[in-house]
Design an enzyme around this catalytic site. Structure first.
Site, PDB file in Angstrom:
ATOM      1  N   ASP A 261       3.193  -5.658  11.832  1.00 55.83           N
ATOM      2  CA  ASP A 261       2.499  -4.491  11.287  1.00 55.83           C
ATOM      3  C   ASP A 261       2.983  -3.105  11.510  1.00 55.83           C
ATOM      4  OD1 ASP A 261       0.439  -3.604   9.847  1.00 55.83           O
ATOM      5  OD2 ASP A 261      -1.211  -4.165  10.871  1.00 55.83           O
TER       6      ASP A 261
ATOM      7  N   ASN B  97       0.940  -1.188   0.128  1.00 57.70           N
ATOM      8  CA  ASN B  97      -0.179   0.024   0.148  1.00 57.70           C
ATOM      9  C   ASN B  97       0.695   1.182   0.053  1.00 57.70           C
ATOM     10  OD1 ASN B  97       0.823  -0.350   2.600  1.00 57.70           O
ATOM     11  ND2 ASN B  97      -1.341   0.289   3.548  1.00 57.70           N
TER      12      ASN B  97
ATOM     13  N   PRO C 298      -4.987   4.873  11.104  1.00 53.44           N
ATOM     14  CA  PRO C 298      -4.691   3.537  11.963  1.00 53.44           C
ATOM     15  C   PRO C 298      -3.516   3.025  11.926  1.00 53.44           C
ATOM     16  CG  PRO C 298      -5.912   2.955   9.978  1.00 53.44           C
ATOM     17  CD  PRO C 298      -5.837   4.410   9.744  1.00 53.44           C
TER      18      PRO C 298
END
Ligand code: DOR
Ligand code: ZN
Length: 398
Positions: free
Chosen positions: A283, A92, A297
């Site tokens: 992550d 992304n 987030p």
């Protein structure tokens, strides 16, 4: 590079002894209680623990296109500061990694910087459009691809996911799934994760495709993964440090998937103990302070992952340090096809030296990452990284 490390407590997934390791030409060549080499550079590691460096199955370096948050250089520096020498980067970025050009850019920039090995995911659907898979066929023989993912949003259409799993199977790739059924995201993030996890495990069973469930966070989702494993689906999974260390009552920091309830956290611990969790994925998701205030987030994770996992799981008496090494080094290396993750002859000399006994406070102002977004600020952990070695070369020293 050649390096002799002496008097370390050597720990990986299957050993624990005090001794010496000799790396020659970047590869582990000798492992013994005592190695004598007159000419090699020598490091005395008395009082420290020597483990295989960590490998992260899930990180965001934001390069190309979002480099005010992170870039490949700062991401690499954050990785080695956390004891990592291998990472799998999500797609992304801007542009989204759907082409050979973007993939090559990331990998070659990573090689130029030379601190860690980078695996870059190709997106499952072209530019995350949720439907187009043709770029997968075009790049089917490209050796740099091993994992594909639409992490950040997930693949909404089940039929598209089925076709992608079939292609991944044919081309020898693993699909990393960000499980979030977006039609439920604004209503119930638990339902959103559980629905897609169940679907993807079913599709993996049906197609025989190789599925890796990213950042599993709920009890029910973990149960779907376990059920799939027991029924022979080709599925592995990761959990994040934050999902095993925080509960939403204490610290509901904004991240996707969200921080969950105590019962979820306890179930994840049990799943790790029972051997159903294959790896820890950080992550690592850097954002600026302004972006966090606006609700982006995610949190940075590479520089705090080991201490959080060590303190929660090993000091917390849930698993042994050998088991933690398996899920932070050996299994992720296998999933990503990297020749490291254990301390054995012939493996790359990628190692980390740790001080397990010293308690220290997380101080995000000292992070090498551009991101300082962490819910762990000021919290105390054991297991500080003292040095990271890649191929016998010291790439980080505290
Ligand atoms: O919290 C998250 N942040 N979850 C994701 O899946 C994406 C990530 C990001 O890229 O910021
Ligand atoms: Zn994700």
């Amino acid at each position: 590079m050649n390096l002799l490390i002496k008097n370390a407590r050597v720990i990986d997934c299957s050993q624990d002894f005090i001794g010496d390791i000799y790396i020659e030409g970047g590869v582990i060549q000798e492992i013994s209680r005592e190695i004598i080499k007159k000419d090699a550079p020598c490091l005395d590691a008395k009082g420290l623990v020597l483990m295989p460096s960590f490998i992260d199955t899930h990180a965001h370096f934001r390069d190309p296109g979002l480099t005010w948050k992170e870039d490949i250089e700062t991401g690499s520096k954050a990785a080695v500061a956390g004891g990592y020498t291998g990472v799998c980067l999500m797609a992304n970025t801007n542009p989204i990694c759907s082409s050979k050009e973007t993939l090559d850019y990331v990998i070659e920039k990573g090689q130029e910087i030379g601190l860690i090995d980078i695996h870059q995911c190709l997106s499952i659907t072209k530019n995350f459009d949720g439907k187009t898979l043709e770029h997968l066929d075009e790049l089917k023989d490209y050796k740099r691809i091993r994992a594909i993912s639409d992490d950040g949003i997930g693949v909404k259409d089940g039929r598209v996911m089925l076709e992608a799993l079939k292609k991944a199977k044919e081309y020898g790739w693993v699909i990393m799934s960000h499980a979030e059924s977006s039609e439920f995201s604004d209503m119930d993030m638990r339902l959103a994760e559980d629905m897609m996890t169940q679907r993807d495990v079913e599709l993996a069973k049906y197609t025989g495709g190789r599925l890796h469930m990213s950042h599993v966070s709920t009890k029910d989702s973990m149960e779907y993964v376990i059920d799939g494993k027991l029924k022979g689906a080709n599925v592995t999974c990761e959990v994040t440090p934050h999902h095993i260390a925080l509960t939403r009552d204490e610290n509901n920091y904004r991240v996707n998937p969200p921080i969950r309830e105590k019962r979820d956290v306890e179930f994840l611990h049990k799943a790790i103990k029972d051997g159903f969790v294959d790896c820890i994925g950080t992550d690592h998701a850097p954002h600026t302070t302004e972006e966090k205030l606006k609700g982006s987030p995610g949190m940075v994770g590479l520089e705090t992952a080991f201490p959080i996992c060590y303190t929660t799981l090993v000091t917390g008496k849930i698993i042994s340090l050998n088991k933690l090494s398996e899920i932070m080094s050996k299994n992720p290396a296998n999933i990503l096809g990297m020749n490291k993750g254990t301390i054995s002859i012939g493996k790359e000399g990628d190692l980390v030296l740790l001080d397990l006994d010293k308690k220290f406070k997380v101080d995000s102002s000292k992070f090498y990452s551009k991101g300082h977004n962490t819910p762990f600020e000021g919290m105390e952990f054991y297991g500080e990284v003292q040095m990271t070695i890649k191929g016998g070369k010291i790439v980080y020293k505290k």
